[in-house]
Design a protein around this motif. Structure first.
Motif, mmCIF file in Angstrom:
data_model
loop_
_atom_site.group_PDB
_atom_site.id
_atom_site.type_symbol
_atom_site.label_atom_id
_atom_site.label_comp_id
_atom_site.label_asym_id
_atom_site.label_seq_id
_atom_site.Cartn_x
_atom_site.Cartn_y
_atom_site.Cartn_z
ATOM 1 N N CYS A 190 31.618 36.945 43.320
ATOM 2 C CA CYS A 190 32.019 38.179 42.646
ATOM 3 C C CYS A 190 31.543 39.341 43.514
ATOM 4 O O CYS A 190 30.385 39.744 43.445
ATOM 5 C CB CYS A 190 31.372 38.209 41.260
ATOM 6 N N ILE A 236 35.223 41.618 38.315
ATOM 7 C CA ILE A 236 35.211 40.258 37.768
ATOM 8 C C ILE A 236 36.648 39.777 37.588
ATOM 9 O O ILE A 236 36.957 38.609 37.817
ATOM 10 C CB ILE A 236 34.437 40.200 36.437
ATOM 11 N N THR A 258 37.850 38.339 40.685
ATOM 12 C CA THR A 258 37.290 36.992 40.859
ATOM 13 C C THR A 258 38.094 35.981 40.049
ATOM 14 O O THR A 258 38.447 34.907 40.549
ATOM 15 C CB THR A 258 35.809 36.969 40.425
ATOM 16 N N PRO A 270 33.817 30.346 38.898
ATOM 17 C CA PRO A 270 33.661 31.775 39.166
ATOM 18 C C PRO A 270 32.203 32.213 39.074
ATOM 19 O O PRO A 270 31.450 31.727 38.228
ATOM 20 C CB PRO A 270 34.484 32.432 38.053
ATOM 21 N N HIS A 271 31.827 33.112 39.962
ATOM 22 C CA HIS A 271 30.562 33.828 39.813
ATOM 23 C C HIS A 271 30.862 34.993 38.881
ATOM 24 O O HIS A 271 31.805 35.752 39.118
ATOM 25 C CB HIS A 271 30.085 34.389 41.153
ATOM 26 N N LEU A 272 30.086 35.127 37.840
ATOM 27 C CA LEU A 272 30.261 36.224 36.891
ATOM 28 C C LEU A 272 29.042 37.127 37.012
ATOM 29 O O LEU A 272 27.946 36.754 36.600
ATOM 30 C CB LEU A 272 30.413 35.678 35.468
#
Length: 162
Positions: free
Chosen positions: A46, A52, A55, A71-73
C-alpha cells in the motif's frame, strides 16, 4: 553426492513453490510481474503515494489473472469508518482470504494512526478472511519506543484471537 544435490534441489523447489512475492506499485510493475509464476501468491503493498483503493484495484487485477492476493492495508490511509466498510466489502467481493494490516508510512488521512485502531474497525465488520498478518518490528523501529511496539503487538494478537 548426487543424492544430496537432488535433495537440495527438492528443498529449493518446495521453498520456491510456497513463496509469496511482494508487489510494489512502481512504474515497472506490469513489466516485471510477467515473470511471476502462474498462480503465485502476491502481497500487494500500500504505497503512501497511492490509496488503499489503488491497492485493492491491483489485487482485483492480479486476482483476475489467477494469483492469490494479499493486500497491505495501511491504517493511516483509511479515510473514515465508511471507508473501512468499503474496504471490507471489496475484500469480501474479491474473495480475498488474507490481509496484512500495518500502520503505514503516510500521513493520516483519517482517524487511524496505527494498525490496531484500524484492525479493530476492520474486524468488527466481520470480513470473510482466514488470515490477518500484522507488522511487528522484531528489530525495533527508529521512531517507536520498544515497549510501545510490544504493547501494540499484544493488542493486535488479542484482537485476532477474538
Amino acid at each position: 553426492m548426487a543424492t544430496r544435490a537432488r535433495a537440495d534441489r527438492a528443498v529449493q523447489k518446495r521453498l520456491l513453490e510456497g513463496m509469496t512475492y511482494e508487489l510494489i506499485p512502481l512504474k515497472n510493475l506490469a513489466d516485471q510481474s510477467m515473470f511471476l509464476p502462474a498462480g503465485a501468491t502476491v502481497s500487494v503493498t500500500c504505497s503512501p503515494a497511492k490509496t488503499i483503493d489503488d491497492t485493492l484495484d491491483l489485487c482485483a487485477h492480479y486476482g483476475d489473472q489467477g494469483f492469490t492476493v494479499i493486500p497491505h492495508l495501511a491504517a493511516r490511509m483509511a479515510e473514515d469508518e465508511d471507508h473501512v466498510a468499503r474496504i471490507v466489502r471489496r475484500v469480501n467481493e474479491q474473495g480475498i482470504r488474507k490481509v496484512f494490516c500495518i500502520g503505514g508510512d503516510a500521513e493520516p488521512r483519517g482517524p487511524f494512526t496505527d494498525a490496531a485502531g484500524f484492525l479493530r474497525s476492520f474486524l468488527d465488520r466481520r470480513p470473510e478472511i482466514d488470515v490477518v498478518g500484522v507488522g511487528s518490528y522484531p528489530d525495533g523501529h527508529s521512531t517507536i519506543p520498544e515497549q510501545a511496539l510490544v504493547d501494540s503487538l499484544v493488542e493486535k494478537q488479542e484482537m485476532i484471537r477474538e
